[in-house]
Design a protein around this motif. Structure first.
Motif, mmCIF file in Angstrom:
data_model
loop_
_atom_site.group_PDB
_atom_site.id
_atom_site.type_symbol
_atom_site.label_atom_id
_atom_site.label_comp_id
_atom_site.label_asym_id
_atom_site.label_seq_id
_atom_site.Cartn_x
_atom_site.Cartn_y
_atom_site.Cartn_z
ATOM 1 N N UNK A 136 0.821 -1.217 0.000
ATOM 2 C CA UNK A 136 0.000 0.000 0.000
ATOM 3 C C UNK A 136 0.859 1.275 0.000
ATOM 4 N N UNK A 137 1.918 1.275 0.797
ATOM 5 C CA UNK A 137 2.777 2.465 0.901
ATOM 6 C C UNK A 137 3.425 2.816 -0.440
ATOM 7 N N UNK A 138 3.906 1.808 -1.161
ATOM 8 C CA UNK A 138 4.546 2.073 -2.454
ATOM 9 C C UNK A 138 3.531 2.632 -3.454
ATOM 10 N N UNK A 139 2.321 2.117 -3.437
ATOM 11 C CA UNK A 139 1.286 2.610 -4.354
ATOM 12 C C UNK A 139 0.930 4.051 -4.011
ATOM 13 N N UNK A 140 0.767 4.346 -2.749
ATOM 14 C CA UNK A 140 0.428 5.714 -2.332
ATOM 15 C C UNK A 140 1.563 6.674 -2.685
ATOM 16 N N UNK A 141 2.797 6.276 -2.429
ATOM 17 C CA UNK A 141 3.939 7.124 -2.788
ATOM 18 C C UNK A 141 3.978 7.357 -4.294
ATOM 19 N N UNK A 142 3.715 6.320 -5.071
ATOM 20 C CA UNK A 142 3.703 6.442 -6.528
ATOM 21 C C UNK A 142 2.599 7.394 -6.973
ATOM 22 N N UNK A 143 1.436 7.301 -6.355
ATOM 23 C CA UNK A 143 0.331 8.212 -6.683
ATOM 24 C C UNK A 143 0.692 9.662 -6.342
ATOM 25 N N UNK A 144 1.333 9.856 -5.204
ATOM 26 C CA UNK A 144 1.658 11.211 -4.758
ATOM 27 C C UNK A 144 2.806 11.830 -5.539
ATOM 28 N N UNK A 145 3.764 11.012 -5.987
ATOM 29 C CA UNK A 145 4.999 11.576 -6.527
ATOM 30 C C UNK A 145 5.297 11.252 -7.990
#
Length: 128
Positions: free
Chosen positions: A89-98
């Motif tokens: 989940x963290x990698x997906x959220x970081x990818x979405x944000x950045x």
């Protein structure tokens, strides 16, 4: 093993095969033994999402941004859960944000709600 024996003619394929069926082969120059080869893990995602690529040759780690974007755009909840299982989940959220520069409007709302984000936090919304 045949390729190995072709590259190193001093090793006879049939001799090596016979020795390796019993364990290992060792001489003054080398020790050779069989090892189990593990395939690199990959997500359980349908091939139809990757029509332009050779599915069996996709580098799932190097191409994560494209894969995440494509599955979020075109996949369902089942595929989204598989993304979370594989990438976290963290990698997906970081990818979405950045990193993801574009998501269609309708999907943008759904992704924001699903991952508990504000649209304004995602790079694709900031760029608009």
């Amino acid at each position: 093993m045949k390729v190995f024996c072709q590259s190193y003619p001093q090793f006879n394929y049939h001799t090596l095969d016979n020795h390796l069926s019993k364990g290992s082969y060792e001489n003054d120059a080398a020790r050779i033994e069989r090892k189990q080869v593990f395939a690199r893990p990959r997500p359980d995602l349908p091939k139809r999402f990757f029509w332009e690529a050779d599915y069996d040759r996709i580098d799932w780690q190097a191409s994560y941004r494209t894969i995440i974007q494509r599955i979020l755009e075109r996949g369902s909840g089942k595929e989204w859960e598989e993304l979370i299982r594989f990438y976290g989940r963290d990698k997906i959220i970081t990818t979405l944000k950045e990193e993801i520069n574009f998501l269609p409007g309708g999907i943008l709302e759904e992704v924001a709600h699903y991952f508990g984000l504000k649209k304004e936090e995602m790079r694709c919304c900031i760029r608009k």
